[in-house]
Design an enzyme around this catalytic site. Structure first.
Site, PDB file in Angstrom:
ATOM      1  CG  ASN A   1      -6.691  -1.382  -0.166  1.00 16.35           C
ATOM      2  OD1 ASN A   1      -5.901  -0.852  -1.242  1.00 16.35           O
ATOM      3  ND2 ASN A   1      -6.603  -1.718   0.939  1.00 16.35           N
TER       4      ASN A   1
ATOM      5  CG  HIS B   1      -3.546   3.337   0.723  1.00 19.01           C
ATOM      6  ND1 HIS B   1      -3.721   2.448   0.137  1.00 19.01           N
ATOM      7  CD2 HIS B   1      -4.142   2.373   1.738  1.00 19.01           C
ATOM      8  CE1 HIS B   1      -4.425   1.267   0.001  1.00 19.01           C
ATOM      9  NE2 HIS B   1      -4.366   1.167   1.338  1.00 19.01           N
TER      10      HIS B   1
ATOM     11  CB  CYS C   1      -0.937  -0.162   1.013  1.00 19.97           C
ATOM     12  SG  CYS C   1      -1.808  -1.640   1.389  1.00 19.97           S
TER      13      CYS C   1
HETATM   14  O1  UT7 Z   1      -4.226  -1.562   2.578  1.00 18.54           O
HETATM   15  C1  UT7 Z   1      -3.908  -2.605   3.195  1.00 18.54           C
HETATM   16  C2  UT7 Z   1      -3.814  -2.141   4.375  1.00 18.54           C
HETATM   17  N1  UT7 Z   1      -5.065  -2.618   5.172  1.00 18.54           N
HETATM   18  C3  UT7 Z   1      -6.073  -1.617   6.033  1.00 18.54           C
HETATM   19  O2  UT7 Z   1      -5.884  -1.048   6.031  1.00 18.54           O
HETATM   20  C4  UT7 Z   1      -7.141  -2.561   6.551  1.00 18.54           C
HETATM   21  C5  UT7 Z   1      -7.398  -2.054   7.807  1.00 18.54           C
HETATM   22  N2  UT7 Z   1      -8.767  -3.220   8.120  1.00 18.54           N
HETATM   23  C6  UT7 Z   1     -10.231  -2.610   7.862  1.00 18.54           C
HETATM   24  O3  UT7 Z   1     -10.592  -2.044   6.801  1.00 18.54           O
HETATM   25  C7  UT7 Z   1     -10.923  -4.208   9.000  1.00 18.54           C
HETATM   26  O4  UT7 Z   1     -10.755  -4.378   9.905  1.00 18.54           O
HETATM   27  C8  UT7 Z   1     -11.728  -4.071   7.991  1.00 18.54           C
HETATM   28  C9  UT7 Z   1     -12.782  -3.883   6.929  1.00 18.54           C
HETATM   29  C10 UT7 Z   1     -10.933  -6.072   6.994  1.00 18.54           C
HETATM   30  C11 UT7 Z   1     -12.879  -5.180   8.995  1.00 18.54           C
HETATM   31  O5  UT7 Z   1     -13.714  -4.551   9.910  1.00 18.54           O
HETATM   32  P1  UT7 Z   1     -13.791  -4.639  11.131  1.00 18.54           P
HETATM   33  O6  UT7 Z   1     -14.645  -3.566  11.281  1.00 18.54           O
HETATM   34  O7  UT7 Z   1     -12.548  -4.827  11.486  1.00 18.54           O
HETATM   35  O8  UT7 Z   1     -14.712  -6.651  11.219  1.00 18.54           O
HETATM   36  P2  UT7 Z   1     -13.894  -7.523  12.516  1.00 18.54           P
HETATM   37  O9  UT7 Z   1     -13.033  -8.270  11.313  1.00 18.54           O
HETATM   38  O10 UT7 Z   1     -13.134  -7.125  13.821  1.00 18.54           O
HETATM   39  O11 UT7 Z   1     -14.987  -8.619  12.036  1.00 18.54           O
HETATM   40  C12 UT7 Z   1     -16.413  -8.206  12.524  1.00 18.54           C
HETATM   41  C13 UT7 Z   1     -17.062  -9.587  11.950  1.00 18.54           C
HETATM   42  C14 UT7 Z   1     -16.533 -11.017  12.595  1.00 18.54           C
HETATM   43  O12 UT7 Z   1     -17.983 -11.477  12.839  1.00 18.54           O
HETATM   44  P3  UT7 Z   1     -17.580 -11.758  14.316  1.00 18.54           P
HETATM   45  O13 UT7 Z   1     -16.667 -13.340  14.613  1.00 18.54           O
HETATM   46  O14 UT7 Z   1     -17.833 -10.936  14.841  1.00 18.54           O
HETATM   47  O15 UT7 Z   1     -19.304 -12.918  14.603  1.00 18.54           O
HETATM   48  C15 UT7 Z   1     -16.320 -11.123  10.952  1.00 18.54           C
HETATM   49  O16 UT7 Z   1     -16.554 -12.994  10.522  1.00 18.54           O
HETATM   50  O17 UT7 Z   1     -17.397  -9.399  10.842  1.00 18.54           O
HETATM   51  C16 UT7 Z   1     -17.120 -10.717   9.861  1.00 18.54           C
HETATM   52  N3  UT7 Z   1     -16.917 -10.240   8.492  1.00 18.54           N
HETATM   53  C17 UT7 Z   1     -18.247 -10.141   7.766  1.00 18.54           C
HETATM   54  N4  UT7 Z   1     -19.423 -10.015   7.311  1.00 18.54           N
HETATM   55  C18 UT7 Z   1     -19.539  -9.580   6.320  1.00 18.54           C
HETATM   56  C19 UT7 Z   1     -15.488  -9.989   8.290  1.00 18.54           C
HETATM   57  N5  UT7 Z   1     -15.746  -9.891   6.902  1.00 18.54           N
HETATM   58  C20 UT7 Z   1     -16.663 -10.066   6.223  1.00 18.54           C
HETATM   59  C21 UT7 Z   1     -17.687  -9.410   5.638  1.00 18.54           C
HETATM   60  N6  UT7 Z   1     -19.295  -9.556   5.306  1.00 18.54           N
HETATM   61  N7  UT7 Z   1     -17.072  -9.649   3.662  1.00 18.54           N
END
Ligand code: UT7
Length: 347
Positions: free
Chosen positions: A304, A274, A114
């Site tokens: 992204n 980014h 990134c």
């Molecule tokens: O460019 C490279 C750098 N990358 C970044 O900067 C990414 C930084 N991180 C993020 O943007 C966020 O962490 C994400 C968008 C990747 C994820 O969002 P989050 O609010 O941190 O969600 P999480 O990973 O804590 O997951 C929450 C819940 C989980 O379910 P449970 O365990 O609470 O039941 C996941 O399994 O959301 C679930 N989940 C989804 N649900 C529906 C994860 N991905 C998805 C999805 N659709 N696509």
């Protein structure tokens, strides 16, 4: 010593628009979840066989060259940032040189994910300041759609990423141009946003819960059948940990650039972060107390696009007349590695 400036900017995104609803055909997810957590509405996916990371880069580069008023044969040096190269080796830089029929110039591929474009601009800036090169083509291009896990297992990664390319031509200038660049890394958490295979790690760093390496014939160790069966051929990400680090490092590296040049956040005319997650960009905006018109985001349309996200956003902001001559423009990135960095310039 001459300064460097961005003399032309171009972008290319594939025609194929993939909405959040389209993804629900393969993945248990929803438009609501994706928009709420990331701000993404849709992304582009390259044609499966007719488009590659390099062919997209060529299209973006052609526009950047035309806007800089130079021909491909006048380019002195290529810097290509990508994490999704056409080949494991050689890099995309030489493929671009071939496709654009450039002279036998140097071509450098860089792997800073990134932050790749920010690193690339910083390298170009140094070469121009020393007088070594006069026309440097800097590109960021990604074809993520080729290597994502389109099952529910990989949904936290797959819904975020999109394909596209951006390019700039950098040249010397007597006026201000690039004021400074700031690059950082911290490898402590290298594996939390990574695609470890194919690789030569032999589980030295990555403790994979399958006996892939001991059992695999030597020639298969790079990418064994067991790895593919266990979906270890995909990127993985601990999203919340990346998020927490990003919201600290983005403001830090922007402030570093401002302080180095005795500037304040209110001096910024346009911040191009980014495009990792709209929530991260909003957090940074709030933390630095920037107005809406001081920050440009387009993650809603493209997701992204890793190394391509900053040049694509820069190009769209410029085309929309949101960046004018003399403006103070700041680019900032954070991502896998971790690596992060910023560029501050007078347009
Ligand atoms: O460019 C490279 C750098 N990358 C970044 O900067 C990414 C930084 N991180 C993020 O943007 C966020 O962490 C994400 C968008 C990747 C994820 O969002 P989050 O609010 O941190 O969600 P999480 O990973 O804590 O997951 C929450 C819940 C989980 O379910 P449970 O365990 O609470 O039941 C996941 O399994 O959301 C679930 N989940 C989804 N649900 C529906 C994860 N991905 C998805 C999805 N659709 N696509």
């Amino acid at each position: 010593m001459p300064q460097s400036k961005i003399a032309g900017v171009g972008m290319y995104v594939p025609e194929n628009i993939v909405t959040n609803n389209d993804l629900t055909a393969y993945i248990e997810t929803s438009d609501e979840w994706i928009q709420e957590r990331t701000g993404i509405k849709e992304r582009r996916y390259a044609h499966r066989t007719n488009e590659t990371t390099t062919t997209m880069a060529v299209k973006a580069a052609q526009i950047a060259l035309q806007r800089a008023g130079i021909k491909a044969q006048e380019v002195d040096f290529i810097i290509f940032a990508t994490l999704s190269p056409d080949y494991y080796f050689p890099g995309c830089g030489v493929l671009l040189q071939r496709e654009m029929k450039m002279k036998e110039i140097g071509a450098l591929d860089i792997r800073n994910q990134c932050s790749g474009f920010v690193y690339a601009v910083s390298i170009a800036d140094q070469f121009i300041k020393t007088g070594m090169y006069k026309n440097i083509l800097v590109v960021g291009s990604e074809k993520h759609s080729f290597g994502l896990d389109f099952s529910t297992r990989g949904r936290n990664v797959s819904v975020i990423f999109g394909d596209g390319a951006g390019a700039v031509v950098m040249q010397p200038t007597e006026a201000k141009g690039i004021l400074s660049t700031h690059l950082h890394s911290d490898g402590e958490s290298a594996e939390i946003l990574a695609m470890c295979n194919p690789g030569t790690h032999a589980n030295h760093w990555v403790k994979v819960p399958v006996a892939t390496f001991d059992d695999a014939p030597r020639g298969e160790m790079f990418m064994s059948h067991a790895m593919v069966e266990n979906a270890q051929n995909y990127p993985n990400m601990d999203g919340p940990s990346v998020f927490k680090k990003a919201i600290i490092k983005f403001p830090e590296v922007i402030m570093e650039a401002l302080e180095k040049n005795n500037l304040k956040t209110s001096d910024i005319n346009m911040l191009i972060p980014h495009q990792a997650n709209l929530r991260i960009a909003q957090f940074v905006q709030q933390k630095l107390q920037l107005r809406d018109d001081q920050v440009f985001n387009n993650i809603d349309k493209y997701g992204n696009t890793t190394a391509a996200s900053i040049p694509i956003a820069l190009c769209e902001a410029w085309e929309a007349g949101k960046i004018k001559e003399g403006d103070l423009v700041c680019l900032a990135a954070f991502g896998s590695g971790f690596t992060w960095g910023s560029v501050i310039m007078r347009w």
